[in-house]
Design a protein around this motif. Structure first.
Motif, PDB file in Angstrom:
ATOM      1  N   ASN A 157       0.830  -1.216   0.000  1.00 22.95           N
ATOM      2  CA  ASN A 157       0.000   0.000   0.000  1.00 22.95           C
ATOM      3  C   ASN A 157       0.857   1.256   0.000  1.00 22.95           C
ATOM      4  OD1 ASN A 157      -2.593   1.282   0.057  1.00 22.95           O
ATOM      5  ND2 ASN A 157      -2.306   1.661   2.246  1.00 22.95           N
ATOM      6  N   LYS A 158       0.689   2.140   0.985  1.00 24.39           N
ATOM      7  CA  LYS A 158       1.434   3.407   0.978  1.00 24.39           C
ATOM      8  C   LYS A 158       2.008   3.704   2.359  1.00 24.39           C
ATOM      9  CE  LYS A 158      -2.136   5.364  -1.126  1.00 24.39           C
ATOM     10  NZ  LYS A 158      -2.973   6.417  -1.723  1.00 24.39           N
ATOM     11  N   VAL A 159       3.050   4.508   2.404  1.00 25.81           N
ATOM     12  CA  VAL A 159       3.677   4.848   3.695  1.00 25.81           C
ATOM     13  C   VAL A 159       3.684   6.362   3.919  1.00 25.81           C
ATOM     14  CG1 VAL A 159       5.067   2.806   4.156  1.00 25.81           C
ATOM     15  CG2 VAL A 159       5.925   4.530   2.536  1.00 25.81           C
ATOM     16  N   GLY A 160       3.729   6.739   5.169  1.00 23.16           N
ATOM     17  CA  GLY A 160       3.733   8.150   5.554  1.00 23.16           C
ATOM     18  C   GLY A 160       2.351   8.670   5.914  1.00 23.16           C
ATOM     19  N   ASP A 161       1.332   7.901   5.555  1.00 26.71           N
ATOM     20  CA  ASP A 161      -0.049   8.333   5.808  1.00 26.71           C
ATOM     21  C   ASP A 161      -0.309   8.529   7.297  1.00 26.71           C
ATOM     22  OD1 ASP A 161      -0.457   8.126   3.125  1.00 26.71           O
ATOM     23  OD2 ASP A 161      -1.836   6.411   3.224  1.00 26.71           O
ATOM     24  N   SER A 162       0.138   7.575   8.108  1.00 25.18           N
ATOM     25  CA  SER A 162      -0.150   7.647   9.543  1.00 25.18           C
ATOM     26  C   SER A 162       0.573   8.823  10.182  1.00 25.18           C
ATOM     27  CB  SER A 162       0.254   6.337  10.220  1.00 25.18           C
ATOM     28  OG  SER A 162       0.011   6.417  11.603  1.00 25.18           O
ATOM     29  N   ALA A 163       1.841   9.039   9.798  1.00 28.66           N
ATOM     30  CA  ALA A 163       2.617  10.151  10.360  1.00 28.66           C
ATOM     31  C   ALA A 163       1.993  11.488   9.974  1.00 28.66           C
ATOM     32  CB  ALA A 163       4.059  10.074   9.871  1.00 28.66           C
ATOM     33  N   LEU A 164       1.493  11.568   8.749  1.00 30.94           N
ATOM     34  CA  LEU A 164       0.835  12.793   8.301  1.00 30.94           C
ATOM     35  C   LEU A 164      -0.482  12.982   9.073  1.00 30.94           C
ATOM     36  CD1 LEU A 164       1.173  15.155   6.437  1.00 30.94           C
ATOM     37  CD2 LEU A 164       0.361  13.767   4.527  1.00 30.94           C
ATOM     38  N   GLY A 165      -1.191  11.886   9.286  1.00 31.66           N
ATOM     39  CA  GLY A 165      -2.420  11.946  10.092  1.00 31.66           C
ATOM     40  C   GLY A 165      -2.136  12.453  11.500  1.00 31.66           C
ATOM     41  N   LEU A 166      -1.056  11.963  12.083  1.00 33.46           N
ATOM     42  CA  LEU A 166      -0.677  12.394  13.439  1.00 33.46           C
ATOM     43  C   LEU A 166      -0.339  13.887  13.459  1.00 33.46           C
ATOM     44  CD1 LEU A 166      -0.089  11.548  16.375  1.00 33.46           C
ATOM     45  CD2 LEU A 166       2.261  11.043  15.675  1.00 33.46           C
ATOM     46  N   LYS A 167       0.402  14.349  12.448  1.00 33.61           N
ATOM     47  CA  LYS A 167       0.728  15.779  12.317  1.00 33.61           C
ATOM     48  C   LYS A 167      -0.557  16.609  12.256  1.00 33.61           C
ATOM     49  CE  LYS A 167       5.153  16.819  10.161  1.00 33.61           C
ATOM     50  NZ  LYS A 167       5.565  17.703  11.247  1.00 33.61           N
ATOM     51  N   LEU A 168      -1.509  16.150  11.461  1.00 30.09           N
ATOM     52  CA  LEU A 168      -2.770  16.894  11.287  1.00 30.09           C
ATOM     53  C   LEU A 168      -3.581  16.883  12.583  1.00 30.09           C
ATOM     54  CD1 LEU A 168      -3.633  15.562   7.725  1.00 30.09           C
ATOM     55  CD2 LEU A 168      -3.063  17.934   8.317  1.00 30.09           C
ATOM     56  N   LEU A 169      -3.426  15.811  13.347  1.00 31.54           N
ATOM     57  CA  LEU A 169      -4.142  15.711  14.621  1.00 31.54           C
ATOM     58  C   LEU A 169      -3.537  16.677  15.637  1.00 31.54           C
ATOM     59  CD1 LEU A 169      -6.312  13.843  16.014  1.00 31.54           C
ATOM     60  CD2 LEU A 169      -4.392  12.524  16.901  1.00 31.54           C
ATOM     61  N   GLN A 170      -2.206  16.708  15.669  1.00 34.73           N
ATOM     62  CA  GLN A 170      -1.517  17.531  16.672  1.00 34.73           C
ATOM     63  C   GLN A 170      -1.564  19.002  16.297  1.00 34.73           C
ATOM     64  OE1 GLN A 170       2.231  15.434  16.533  1.00 34.73           O
ATOM     65  NE2 GLN A 170       1.746  14.213  18.353  1.00 34.73           N
ATOM     66  N   ALA A 171      -1.473  19.316  15.012  1.00 35.64           N
ATOM     67  CA  ALA A 171      -1.468  20.717  14.551  1.00 35.64           C
ATOM     68  C   ALA A 171      -2.191  20.763  13.202  1.00 35.64           C
ATOM     69  CB  ALA A 171      -0.033  21.209  14.415  1.00 35.64           C
ATOM     70  N   PRO A 172      -3.520  20.897  13.241  1.00 34.66           N
ATOM     71  CA  PRO A 172      -4.326  20.751  12.021  1.00 34.66           C
ATOM     72  C   PRO A 172      -3.896  21.665  10.874  1.00 34.66           C
ATOM     73  CG  PRO A 172      -5.740  20.804  13.950  1.00 34.66           C
ATOM     74  CD  PRO A 172      -4.358  21.147  14.423  1.00 34.66           C
ATOM     75  N   HIS A 173      -3.267  22.818  11.179  1.00 32.48           N
ATOM     76  CA  HIS A 173      -2.937  23.742  10.095  1.00 32.48           C
ATOM     77  C   HIS A 173      -1.464  23.730   9.717  1.00 32.48           C
ATOM     78  CE1 HIS A 173      -7.028  24.989  10.467  1.00 32.48           C
ATOM     79  NE2 HIS A 173      -6.849  25.240  11.753  1.00 32.48           N
ATOM     80  N   SER A 174      -0.712  22.774  10.281  1.00 35.02           N
ATOM     81  CA  SER A 174       0.727  22.742  10.007  1.00 35.02           C
ATOM     82  C   SER A 174       1.024  22.310   8.577  1.00 35.02           C
ATOM     83  CB  SER A 174       1.429  21.807  10.997  1.00 35.02           C
ATOM     84  OG  SER A 174       0.942  20.488  10.845  1.00 35.02           O
ATOM     85  N   VAL A 175       0.196  21.470   8.025  1.00 36.72           N
ATOM     86  CA  VAL A 175       0.377  21.010   6.645  1.00 36.72           C
ATOM     87  C   VAL A 175      -0.975  21.123   5.947  1.00 36.72           C
ATOM     88  CG1 VAL A 175       1.299  19.171   5.189  1.00 36.72           C
ATOM     89  CG2 VAL A 175       1.927  19.246   7.606  1.00 36.72           C
ATOM     90  N   LYS A 176      -0.969  21.703   4.756  1.00 39.28           N
ATOM     91  CA  LYS A 176      -2.232  21.788   3.999  1.00 39.28           C
ATOM     92  C   LYS A 176      -2.338  20.592   3.076  1.00 39.28           C
ATOM     93  CE  LYS A 176      -2.786  26.761   4.006  1.00 39.28           C
ATOM     94  NZ  LYS A 176      -2.177  27.935   3.368  1.00 39.28           N
ATOM     95  N   VAL A 177      -3.330  19.783   3.300  1.00 38.84           N
ATOM     96  CA  VAL A 177      -3.514  18.639   2.407  1.00 38.84           C
ATOM     97  C   VAL A 177      -4.936  18.664   1.861  1.00 38.84           C
ATOM     98  CG1 VAL A 177      -1.827  17.213   3.641  1.00 38.84           C
ATOM     99  CG2 VAL A 177      -4.254  17.065   4.234  1.00 38.84           C
ATOM    100  N   LYS A 178      -5.102  17.957   0.774  1.00 39.64           N
ATOM    101  CA  LYS A 178      -6.407  17.942   0.103  1.00 39.64           C
ATOM    102  C   LYS A 178      -7.430  17.182   0.947  1.00 39.64           C
ATOM    103  CE  LYS A 178      -8.037  16.227  -4.296  1.00 39.64           C
ATOM    104  NZ  LYS A 178      -7.556  15.391  -5.414  1.00 39.64           N
ATOM    105  N   SER A 179      -6.979  16.071   1.534  1.00 40.23           N
ATOM    106  CA  SER A 179      -7.931  15.186   2.208  1.00 40.23           C
ATOM    107  C   SER A 179      -7.438  14.809   3.612  1.00 40.23           C
ATOM    108  CB  SER A 179      -8.133  13.935   1.349  1.00 40.23           C
ATOM    109  OG  SER A 179      -8.939  13.014   2.037  1.00 40.23           O
ATOM    110  N   ALA A 180      -7.652  15.725   4.565  1.00 43.06           N
ATOM    111  CA  ALA A 180      -7.181  15.493   5.935  1.00 43.06           C
ATOM    112  C   ALA A 180      -7.812  14.233   6.539  1.00 43.06           C
ATOM    113  CB  ALA A 180      -7.469  16.700   6.812  1.00 43.06           C
ATOM    114  N   ASN A 181      -9.088  14.031   6.256  1.00 38.25           N
ATOM    115  CA  ASN A 181      -9.781  12.882   6.847  1.00 38.25           C
ATOM    116  C   ASN A 181      -9.154  11.549   6.451  1.00 38.25           C
ATOM    117  OD1 ASN A 181     -11.569  14.206   8.421  1.00 38.25           O
ATOM    118  ND2 ASN A 181     -13.214  14.240   6.885  1.00 38.25           N
TER     119      ASN A 181
END
Lengths: 325, 325
Positions: A157-181
């Motif tokens: 599958n794919k990698v980095g998704d969980s770490a990006l999810g954690l970043k968005l959880l801890q600081a929702p505006h730190s990274v702008k992504v198309k599909s945060a959910n």
């Protein structure tokens, strides 16, 4: 809580009556399994360390603590048999929270066919959940130590998704992504690759395997060290969720590849095979893609990124630098 | 702590190198056991609930968390094979504390021949230790549900010691006994009855068994309920440490019998047998006494004390009354 220990155990027994233990389950000093499996693993999640209670749906948490154990069984080339569940519950925990947590555990157990054979419920100031799990190898257990020079390194599958999810959880505006959910759901609900490893072991010789909990680089290092080999990792081949990230990916792909290589908790499989694997056939039969990302070498740890080459230590420094910004 | 997770794992591997796993132990996603046992149990101890860190020698604690799991294996008529260890360690925990804890775990593992196959080390605000253990039944597993009317109820060694030890720990002057250290050591270091159950299963048909963790009355109730029977318990036959208590025992034997019947954590075996057991022979071969304390009945729960008779509920009220004084 209003429920006492015995009421909780009764609720659990009822909930799991649709998934009977092959043997004698909850209710004696120990469970008795008719076909005990040779694989044995355990993983724990603790409030304030692996999750933040206020920011976590307890059903997701229950699902995840099962999933990380199931993922260990998958990484050994196995299928699950039975689990023991230990709950350390703080005083303010409510009946509704307990039942929500158990719903997630039950969902995961049903989905991946793993019975609940027993456990322990204790009071604890800090909420923690420990699962111990047994399973059977489909053929021979796949160890971390089986990689050979020349093997192709694959990632599911794919990698980095969980770490990006954690970043968005801890600081929702730190990274702008198309599909945060999407990334949040990958963080909360990893998918143990049991079906994938079953298909792979039936069609290929998988020489070594690990589930990616510490991050691609760290877990590849575990494989190399246990196998006494080196590796070459082609970082730009790492399967990342470029589309779900959106435009930001094009602006700074190196950042996202770095996240993919060092972010943990994806619970995808990293495995090596002498033969090339027919990714299309694997996807068709299991719904999961596998991507070649490098080779096992005689010695040396090398990371390629288009024309450049890194050592793991350069690479970690680079990432740490970014994190500090 | 100065040690990181990997250094702790290395220290554990070194410490346990004298007790190899029959299979592949620590170091992969899961352990692989060559002869997996059908018995599976888990028990946890949490700071502030099962022990008070400041009042506990960590070597004793390590020994005890292994012992309570070993006791569950003994209660099933089994012998241990391998354990998984989960440590939830708070930040202020020191390397010396970690090593002391592991010394106790290792001592117990060596003494009762139980290898360490894996585990998990995590950060936790509250110190907790979880052990999951597998084992093999010596013959058939002995369940709680096997008691039959007419069976003689036996108890190994003595009961009430641990509860008295706890009382002395919490309020050293609340009870005057001749040998406080004896009771404290019975509280901290229970003896899993593995050798006893091995001898008994080889020479007798043990129909049901439980280890006394909740107290004689509560655990006998578990046997009766699971077996669909009643019982008659002769309270003044309970094996208590009258000599180690000293003169106080003569002043109020009922208090000490009550403590013996309702105090938990003795981790002695309560078992039932159709045949009478030769206590002298058992003691000669195992160093542990067994004492008949009652009979399994068709129905009804009755407790005799010389000429008087109690129901379990009378009895608990009586005890609670005393506790409130």
């Amino acid at each position: 809580m209003k429920m006492n220990e015995f009421e909780m155990i009764r609720a659990i027994r009822e909930m799991f009556s649709d998934l009977p233990v092959r043997g004698t389950g909850i209710g004696d000093d120990a469970a008795v399994l008719h076909h005990p499996g040779s694989l044995l693993t355990t993983d724990t999640m603790v409030d304030g360390v692996h999750f933040i209670l206020d920011k976590t749906d307890l059903a997701d948490l229950g699902y995840k603590v099962m999933a990380v154990n199931l993922s260990d069984i998958a990484a050994m080339g196995g299928y699950p048999d039975a689990a023991l569940l230990t709950l350390g519950l703080p005083k303010p925990f409510t009946d509704a929270q307990f039942l929500r947590l158990m719903t997630g555990i039950h969902d995961s157990a049903i989905l991946y066919r793993c019975a609940l054979a027993g456990g322990d419920i204790v009071r604890s100031d800090t909420l923690f959940i420990t699962v111990a799990m047994t399973g059977h190898p489909i053929k021979e257990p796949i160890l971390r130590s089986g990689a050979k020079p020349g093997d192709i390194i694959y990632i599911s599958n794919k990698v980095g998704d969980s770490a990006l999810g954690l970043k968005l959880l801890q600081a929702p505006h730190s990274v702008k992504v198309k599909s945060a959910n999407y990334f949040l759901s990958r963080h909360f609900c990893p998918s143990p690759r049991l079906k994938l490893i079953e298909y792979l072991t039936e069609h290929y010789i998988i020489r070594s395997c690990i589930d990616i909990s510490d991050g691609v680089l760290a877990d590849l290092q575990h494989i190399a060290e246990e196998s006494g080999t080196g590796y070459f990792l082609e970082m730009n081949e790492l399967p990342v969720s470029a589309e779900e990230i959106g435009k930001e990916f094009e602006k700074d792909p190196f950042f996202f590849y770095t996240l993919a290589a060092t972010g943990g908790e994806d619970y995808e499989l990293l495995f090596t095979s002498e033969q090339s694997i027919d990714s299309a056939a694997v996807y068709e039969h299991t719904g999961v893609s596998v991507t070649p990302v490098g080779r096992i070498l005689e010695s040396g740890y090398r990371i390629g990124y288009f024309e450049k080459e890194f050592s793991p230590s350069d690479f970690k420094t680079g990432f740490r630098h970014f994190e500090g910004e």
